[in-house]
Design an enzyme around this catalytic site. Structure first.
Site, PDB file in Angstrom:
ATOM      1  CB  SER A 476      -0.900   0.014   1.238  1.00 26.95           C
ATOM      2  OG  SER A 476      -1.747  -1.110   1.260  1.00 26.95           O
ATOM      3  CB  CYS A 672      -5.396  -0.737   5.700  1.00 28.73           C
ATOM      4  SG  CYS A 672      -3.965  -1.331   4.762  1.00 28.73           S
ATOM      5  CG  ASP A 717      -5.214  -2.097   0.763  1.00 24.38           C
ATOM      6  OD1 ASP A 717      -5.017  -3.264   0.370  1.00 24.38           O
ATOM      7  OD2 ASP A 717      -4.414  -1.170   0.559  1.00 24.38           O
ATOM      8  CD1 TRP A 719      -1.496  -8.837   5.280  1.00 22.86           C
ATOM      9  CD2 TRP A 719      -2.028  -6.833   4.445  1.00 22.86           C
ATOM     10  NE1 TRP A 719      -0.986  -7.892   6.118  1.00 22.86           N
ATOM     11  CE2 TRP A 719      -1.279  -6.655   5.630  1.00 22.86           C
ATOM     12  CE3 TRP A 719      -2.459  -5.701   3.741  1.00 22.86           C
ATOM     13  CZ2 TRP A 719      -0.974  -5.391   6.137  1.00 22.86           C
ATOM     14  CZ3 TRP A 719      -2.149  -4.457   4.252  1.00 22.86           C
ATOM     15  CH2 TRP A 719      -1.422  -4.305   5.422  1.00 22.86           C
TER      16      TRP A 719
END
Length: 720
Positions: A476, A672, A717, A719
């Site tokens: 990012s 995020c 965003d 993961w």
């Protein structure tokens, strides 16, 4: 746009203008229907060129046929496997299916990068053929970069196929779908589900159930389980049986030739992109990364084994640009420790600098070369193959026949077929192929010094076929494009861990430790520890000249964006390096405030372990939030500074009344970081806030949060 203006046009002028616009539209439409995709192909030729031939000479690329049905007919193929792949996994799965299709059932097949063909010809696929779609879902339910054109085609309200039929245009199409996704994401496998739904709506027939793989835990098992039901349906649809193909020599997927005559200037030594054709315009993108000058500084260091770097990437003077919230892709280099491990056991240590040509054995392949060639074994291991990844069970199956004795074959077969044994010996300890082969060699009771060349019987084409390509790592962007348009910032924490009890065995993050070694070399840092060895000079010394370090990079667009109207409040939740994009967000809103624009309340919930050890950008936040004003503030959660662990979701609940009030003012939510735990807990916290302050029932609260996602006011965003 004209508003509140009085203007007149004569009838003749209006008629001629309308006629002219209609003529232009007709010409454009005719060109697109006759040469659909040519403009896309032309754009691609800026960043790709012909590979050197077997003797190292550049050849002029032939114009690629975009009609995949025509290609199938010319090559005698009954089955085509399209893949939409972001990291190479879907491409690998498509290749595996195509191989099984031919090997087990004697049906000629081909794999195809979905962006290289015009899918408007789907309505011309013969009834006795099959089309597979192996589709990965990326980001917030988006198609992968190479599947965007196909996605746009099928998502049109009135899809126009090559024959122009409108009612059930795909009634003759028989297809199968396997999707790759991650259950920790909100839009799990939404691309494959949408593709399946749209194809059915357009009249196509799916011959077996859709497969879905979960990359967070069971992707390989999901893939194998789906095949158990899929292959019988495949046989029924095509009228074939397993074993119809005659047993003969092993089918080559790639042909490998060691060259004795070549032009060294045309040998690829790790360059990611192919050589530029004369006269072609230089455009940097995912196919042609830019070797960007970088500078780095350390944000924190914990007990000498965990470092966090701030990386500044200079893109000035290039066509590259970015928007706040985008991702930067950094192409890594495998460390030489693992290069030598794998080369040694394969018997290639003395041949690492031998020049080889590797090309697809199938002339119908959409990718005639797996990576830039000719190259060397050393460059292939360093730059082109993901040699640090765990080999799949399917890969181990393909290696059984090359075991040196029955004991080795038995061990390999057990690892390949027993998923518990595989998990214990390969998955959990994160062993790469070189380590697995060493483990197998140890079963033969051979001393370590004698293991060199133990698996020299494995043909190199088998290695290329079964190993994924080394992919870029995405970060990012932690800078604002409005404040810093020519310098991209990224934030990266080094990854290393000891997954098992084996003394001295450490697994290193492929890219983060490469970045750390670049940082140490460029800044004269020595932390006294022993790391794997990296070739920091890069191909032909293009990455380090003794003064300035460079990295191959490109920019990937993201939907993770601030609201267009800066007066809307924003609520950001980002623990650890999840704060990276929010540094860019906050800096951008502070810049807008300094420019005299009205900026809404800005809340940032940030968490880390210790306030004095890993508090990222601690020196920047006070000034930024002072600029934003009293309605904006940073709320921190330091999980290890007290006996009771406190995380961002706890702080979010504590400030629930304020957060809920902002949501009533059209606030946007941004999350995020870790998808598996943090993002889920944060989502649930917002559900609780809707119940507590919005007085909603649980189902209503879930629908409220879901609707925020649908309209783009809840973005992630994340993961795993």
């Amino acid at each position: 746009m004209r508003t509140n203006n009085r203007w007149t046009v004569s009838r003749d002028t209006l008629f001629l203008g309308t006629l002219g616009m209609g003529l232009i539209a007709w010409l454009v439409r005719r060109q697109l229907s006759g040469k659909k995709g040519d403009s896309h192909l032309e754009r691609k030729t800026h960043s790709s060129s012909a590979n050197p031939s077997e003797h190292g000479h550049l050849t002029q690329p032939a114009k690629r046929e975009r009609n995949f049905v025509k290609v199938m007919q010319e090559k005698g193929r009954r089955v085509i496997f399209f893949y939409g792949s972001q990291t190479g996994t879907a491409e690998d799965y498509a290749a595996r299916l195509a191989k099984e299709c031919t090997k087990r059932y004697g049906v000629s097949a081909m794999t195809a990068d979905i962006e290289l063909y015009d899918l408007s010809y789907l309505d011309t696929v013969p009834e006795d053929c099959l089309v597979f779609f192996v589709m990965a879902t990326y980001g917030e339910g988006e198609p992968t970069d190479n599947a965007v054109d196909f996605w746009d085609l099928i998502m049109e309200e009135a899809v126009e196929f090559s024959t122009g039929k409108e009612e059930a245009p795909l009634k003759n199409l028989h297809y199968l779908v396997f999707g790759l996704g991650n259950k920790t994401y909100e839009h799990y496998n939404s691309v494959s589900r949408t593709v399946d739904r749209r194809l059915t709506e357009l009249g196509a027939t799916r011959i077996s159930e859709r497969g879905e793989g979960d990359d967070d835990g069971s992707l390989e098992d999901d893939f194998l389980a789906w095949q158990e039901k899929m292959w019988p349906a495949f046989c029924d649809a095509l009228g074939v049986e397993e074993g119809e193909t005659s047993m003969g020599p092993r089918q080559l997927v790639y042909a490998v030739e060691e060259l004795t005559s070549y032009d060294m200037d045309l040998v690829y030594l790790g360059e990611i992109s192919e050589q530029l054709q004369n006269g072609a315009k230089l455009i940097y993108d995912a196919k042609r990364p830019y070797l960007a000058p970088i500078s780095t500084y350390e944000l924190f260091q914990q007990t000498n084994d965990r470092h966090c770097l701030h990386v500044n990437i200079d893109i000035s003077g290039t066509n590259l640009s970015y928007q706040t919230g985008d991702h930067v892709a950094i192409w890594p280099t495998n460390n030489d420790t693992e290069v030598h491990r794998l080369a040694s056991i394969l018997g290639l240590m003395d041949k690492l600098d031998t020049v080889v040509m590797v090309k697809a054995a199938d002339s119908a392949s959409s990718k005639p070369y797996p990576f830039p060639v000719p190259s060397t074994y050393r460059a292939i291991f360093r730059h082109y193959l993901d040699i640090c990844a765990c080999p799949s069970r399917q890969t181990l199956v393909s290696l059984v026949e090359f075991g040196t004795d029955d004991q080795c074959k038995s061990f390999l077969r057990k690892l390949a077929t027993d998923k518990d044994e595989y998990r214990k010996m390969v998955g959990d300890p994160v062993r790469n192929l070189g380590e697995v082969l060493e483990l197998v060699a140890a079963t033969a009771d051979i001393d370590r010094k004698d293991r060199s060349g133990f698996f020299a019987s494995i043909p190199f084409d088998v290695i290329v076929e079964n190993m994924s390509r080394l992919q870029p790592r995405y970060y990012s962007i932690s800078s604002s494009s409005k404040e810093s348009p020519h310098v991209i910032s990224a934030t990266a924490v080094t990854l290393e861990y000891t997954p098992d009890s084996t003394a001295g065995r450490v697994v290193y993050g492929v890219n983060t430790n490469y970045l750390w070694r670049v940082h140490c070399t460029a800044n004269g840092v020595d932390d006294g520890r022993v790391y794997p060895v990296y070739d920091l000079d890069g191909p032909r010394q293009t990455l380090w000249d003794g003064k300035v370090a460079k990295l191959p990079i490109h920019v990937r667009r993201s939907q993770f964006k601030l609201p267009r109207n800066p007066t809307y409040p924003v609520i950001m939740i980002g623990p650890g390096t999840g704060v990276a994009p929010f540094r860019g967000f906050v800096r951008e809103r502070a810049l807008q405030k300094r420019e005299g624009k009205e900026v809404g309340p800005t809340l940032l919930f940030y968490g880390c372990r210790h306030s004095q050890e890993d508090f990222l950008y601690a020196d920047e936040w006070p000034g930024l939030f002072n600029t934003l004003g009293e309605n904006s503030h940073l709320i921190t959660a330091f999980s290890r500074d007290s006996s009771e662990k406190v995380y961002v979701q706890h702080r979010l609940q504590e400030h629930g009344e304020e957060v809920w009030a902002l949501l009533q003012q059209n606030a946007y939510i941004y999350v995020c970081g870790d998808a598996k735990n943090m993002a889920r807990d944060v989502n649930q916290t917002f559900v609780h806030l809707a119940q507590q302050y919005g007085e909603q029932m649980e189902q209503q609260a879930h629908e409220f949060v879901k609707n925020l996602r649908t309209i783009g006011r809840y973005q992630e965003d994340v993961w795993s």
